[in-house]
Enzyme design. Structure first.
Site, PDB file in Angstrom:
ATOM      1  N   GLU A   1      -0.623  -9.589  11.306  1.00 37.72           N
ATOM      2  CA  GLU A   1      -1.261  -8.406  11.895  1.00 37.72           C
ATOM      3  C   GLU A   1      -2.492  -8.825  12.700  1.00 37.72           C
ATOM      4  OE1 GLU A   1      -1.049  -4.275   9.826  1.00 37.72           O
ATOM      5  OE2 GLU A   1      -1.629  -5.733   8.314  1.00 37.72           O
TER       6      GLU A   1
ATOM      7  N   ILE B   1       0.825  -1.207   0.000  1.00 33.46           N
ATOM      8  CA  ILE B   1       0.000   0.000   0.000  1.00 33.46           C
ATOM      9  C   ILE B   1       0.860   1.258   0.000  1.00 33.46           C
ATOM     10  CG2 ILE B   1      -1.721   1.312   1.297  1.00 33.46           C
ATOM     11  CD1 ILE B   1      -2.793  -1.160  -0.191  1.00 33.46           C
TER      12      ILE B   1
ATOM     13  N   LYS C   1     -14.628  -1.327   7.526  1.00 36.36           N
ATOM     14  CA  LYS C   1     -13.636  -2.142   6.824  1.00 36.36           C
ATOM     15  C   LYS C   1     -13.160  -3.283   7.711  1.00 36.36           C
ATOM     16  CE  LYS C   1      -9.246  -2.192   4.386  1.00 36.36           C
ATOM     17  NZ  LYS C   1      -8.027  -1.471   3.977  1.00 36.36           N
TER      18      LYS C   1
END
Length: 325
Positions: A285, A11, A204
């Site tokens: 994560e 990203i 999200k």
């Protein structure tokens, strides 16, 4: 406008390459190791459906070389942030805005959502080190609705999506927010300014907290996960728990899990970021995306047996494979 991208993974490179190519900002990138070497030798390399974007990158592993930016985009993985904030803090000037383009629950939720008062955020912010070094009043909440993957250090492929949601945690608009939105729009992103960016972040997360770990555990792409009726039902149950937590936080979700699954199905056989991390041998994560949700549930007195199961199974998987501390 001077922009620094802290973290040149998928990203970070997507944002950095597009901003640099647009030519409306002085873009620097904080990187290290093989990624830094790749950026110095080849510059930005972003493969898109339209072709390769390649141009020189002003890359360094020392913020002193990059200087104080107007916009600091933090695009590192959650587990790495606490280790780098001390190096970032001296270069956050009075005009610097911080855009955390990261997955999961951000450290600053504990500072802006009253229902979380008194909850230690050690899972995402060990010892409060991030909050001490990255002032919440300089944060612009950021949600990335795009998928990219690392081909090799410093070389990235844009897979799909170009949506960005940005907003002050307070919900207020401002001239700096407008300028940042214009800058990102000029780089080809579909930018929406949000009056409730906390809700956008939670929305999200609502999908990520199941699809990411389930893909990591099974190695399955999104289409296979949702095609299995038992797994689909399990994901829906966990999402219902997260939705109840969101309501208590004032972050209402106006969809059912099935409606969200229908949207995800249209993405086809995609690999989640957590599955990409497993395949690359990178740390999971887990805490930012799932563990903290379980902890918030306990803090609020909301039972989360399905989310707890995801935490336990993924944590064990990560430890066995050396991907979780």
């Amino acid at each position: 406008m001077k922009v620094c991208i802290a973290g040149a993974g998928a990203i970070g490179s997507l944002l950095g390459a597009r901003l640099a190519a647009a030519g409306n900002a002085d873009v620097g990138v904080l990187a290290r190791g093989d990624t830094l070497a790749g950026l110095r030798e080849h510059g930005w390399r972003l493969h898109t459906q339209e072709g390769l974007i390649q141009l020189p990158a002003r890359a360094s592993d020392d913020m002193a070389e990059l200087g104080i930016p107007d916009v600091l985009v933090i695009a590192t993985k959650g587990p790495a942030l606490s280790g780098m904030v001390k190096g970032l803090a001296p270069f956050i000037g009075p005009q610097t805005w911080i855009l955390p383009a990261m997955n999961g629950v951000p450290w600053w939720f504990a500072q802006v959502l009253p229902a979380l008062a008194g909850l230690p955020f050690d899972t995402v912010d060990p010892d409060g080190i991030i909050a001490r070094h990255l002032p919440v009043e300089r944060v612009i909440g950021t949600v990335v609705h795009a998928s990219a993957s690392v081909i090799s250090p410093g070389q990235v492929r844009h897979n799909m999506g170009n949506g960005l949601v940005i907003g002050h945690p307070s919900g207020q608009s401002s001239h700096p927010l407008e300028r940042i939105a214009e800058l990102l729009t000029s780089a080809g992103f579909a930018v929406r300014q949000s009056e409730n960016v906390c809700r956008d972040i939670w929305y999200k997360l609502w999908g990520n907290l199941t699809m990411n770990p389930v893909s990591a555990l099974t190695g399955a792409t999104g289409d296979l996960i949702l095609a299995d009726p038992l797994v689909r039902t399990f994901c829906s149950s966990a999402m219902e728990e997260a939705a109840r937590i969101g309501r208590r936080l004032g972050l209402e979700i106006d969809e059912t899990p099935e409606q969200r699954h229908s949207v995800t199905e249209r993405l086809g056989a995609f690999k989640t970021s957590m599955l990409q991390d497993v395949e690359a041998g990178r740390a999971l994560e887990l805490d930012n995306i799932v563990t903290i949700v379980s902890q918030i549930g306990r803090h609020l007195g909301i039972a989360t047996p399905n989310i707890d199961a995801i935490v336990g199974l993924t944590r064990l998987f990560g430890r066995v494979h050396g991907l979780y501390h």
